[in-house]
Design an enzyme around this catalytic site. Structure first.
Site, PDB file in Angstrom:
ATOM      1  N   HIS A 134       0.812  -1.231   0.000  1.00 30.39           N
ATOM      2  CA  HIS A 134       0.000   0.000   0.000  1.00 30.39           C
ATOM      3  C   HIS A 134       0.847   1.283   0.000  1.00 30.39           C
ATOM      4  O   HIS A 134       0.797   2.073  -0.935  1.00 30.39           O
ATOM      5  CB  HIS A 134      -0.902   0.051   1.245  1.00 30.39           C
ATOM      6  CG  HIS A 134      -1.915  -1.036   1.345  1.00 30.39           C
ATOM      7  ND1 HIS A 134      -3.029  -1.127   0.534  1.00 30.39           N
ATOM      8  CD2 HIS A 134      -1.989  -2.086   2.197  1.00 30.39           C
ATOM      9  CE1 HIS A 134      -3.753  -2.171   0.893  1.00 30.39           C
ATOM     10  NE2 HIS A 134      -3.152  -2.781   1.888  1.00 30.39           N
TER      11      HIS A 134
HETATM   12  O1  RIB Z   1      -5.459   0.164   4.322  1.00 26.73           O
HETATM   13  C1  RIB Z   1      -4.064   0.135   4.144  1.00 26.73           C
HETATM   14  C2  RIB Z   1      -3.397   1.106   5.060  1.00 26.73           C
HETATM   15  O2  RIB Z   1      -3.634   0.732   6.403  1.00 26.73           O
HETATM   16  C3  RIB Z   1      -1.859   1.119   4.918  1.00 26.73           C
HETATM   17  O3  RIB Z   1      -1.381   2.391   5.243  1.00 26.73           O
HETATM   18  C4  RIB Z   1      -1.402   0.125   5.943  1.00 26.73           C
HETATM   19  O4  RIB Z   1      -0.092   0.395   6.431  1.00 26.73           O
HETATM   20  C5  RIB Z   1      -2.396   0.406   7.034  1.00 26.73           C
HETATM   21  O5  RIB Z   1      -1.944   1.541   7.766  1.00 26.73           O
END
Ligand code: RIB
Ligand code: CA
Length: 313
Positions: free
Chosen positions: A243
């Site tokens: 992500h």
């Molecule tokens: O939904 C994904 C996000 O939530 C990313 O930033 C992961 O690190 C969590 O913080």
């Protein structure tokens, strides 16, 4: 591309750490002023510890880490140990950090670092619930117009949510903070699950990372291997979404991404859809756009960049 000054706000699990280590490996393009931590994936003491563990692994301990909010603006903290393990960094043992936290409360430091520089110089990179950012915006009303850009990993449109059917984790944990940020008037780029779910840590990509043969790439091979288990089981994918590194990849290579300027708001009233990012993709309401919303990424190009930068450390 002119060099950007960035502040990276984070709740390290491995995807966050890949992001800020990529930034530190890119001194030609990015000047990392500070890393600020917030409660999110795991409680604040652990996110603050994980940030320093990653910096020590990469021998980048000159970068200050400032701790911020231990809880959302008005709600109880929700964490994600079920994804990232109890420590938030399960999968590879890194030594307890020797470097101390820097003195200062993250929201105040964000304001100070941004306002002491010229208008349009500082970019906020937001990899976590937006509590620190909202507090900084409330503390200094001029901050929003002083920033170059706010780049957020968060939200979702046609992909749906990952912590509820409607909401993505970073937005869901502190929806009031997210609403404050989305309404602040600063230039905002949002990288949602629609984008990050196209960028999976498939075995070939993790093997390519490991083949770089450095302590950083070895550690993150194992950390990311553990980190993908939950999503592989939930979605039936091969690999898990990387992500947060998309935020730094966007700054380094914006051509890897595509999206459009749209109006995005956050649901605050409904228990069922709390934290949902309501994306007016077809401008049905005709409201002025407040976000560049990126819905696609060139995943191979993204992982080539991630691996090339991590291998530099
Ligand atoms: O939904 C994904 C996000 O939530 C990313 O930033 C992961 O690190 C969590 O913080
Ligand atoms: Ca994160």
């Amino acid at each position: 591309m002119p060099r950007r000054s960035v502040i990276i706000d984070t709740d390290p699990s491995p995807d966050d750490a890949v992001a800020f280590l990529m930034a530190l490996a890119s001194p030609e393009e990015l000047d990392v002023l500070a890393i600020t931590t917030v409660a999110g994936n795991v409680p604040l003491p652990l996110t603050s510890k994980n940030a320093r563990k990653a910096l020590e692994l990469a021998k980048r301990t000159a970068t200050p880490v400032y701790a911020g909010a231990a809880a959302p603006l008005v709600r109880k903290l929700i964490t994600a140990e079920y994804v990232h393990g109890r420590t938030g960094f399960d999968g590879y043992d890194l030594p307890e950090p020797a470097m101390p936290l820097a003195e200062g409360f993250a929201p105040e430091v964000i304001v100070e670092l941004a306002m002491q520089r010229s208008p349009g110089e500082v970019t906020l990179c937001c990899l976590a619930p937006l509590t620190n950012i909202a507090l900084a915006l409330s503390k200094e009303p001029r901050l929003a117009s002083h920033l170059r850009e706010i780049v957020i990993m968060g939200g979702a449109f046609s992909e749906g949510g990952n912590i509820t059917p409607a909401a993505e984790f970073n937005i869901f944990v502190d929806p009031e903070a997210a609403a404050r940020v989305l309404g602040c008037g600063a230039p905002i780029t949002m990288i949602p699950l629609d984008c990050t779910h196209q960028a999976l840590t498939a075995p070939a990509r993790l093997d390519k990372l490991r083949a770089c043969g450095t302590p950083v790439t070895e550690a993150f091979y194992h950390l990311l291997k553990f980190n993908k288990i939950f999503d592989e089981t939930k979605y039936g994918w091969v690999g898990g979404p990387l992500h947060d590194a998309t935020v730094i990849a966007y700054l380094l290579a914006p051509g890897l991404f595509a999206g459009r300027e749209v109006h995005v708001s956050v649901e605050l009233g409904s228990a069922q859809t709390l934290g949902m990012t309501v994306v007016d993709w077809w401008s049905v309401l005709g409201k002025p756009p407040n976000v560049q919303f990126l819905r696609s990424v060139n995943a191979d190009g993204y992982f080539d960049l991630v691996i090339e930068r991590l291998a530099r450390l």
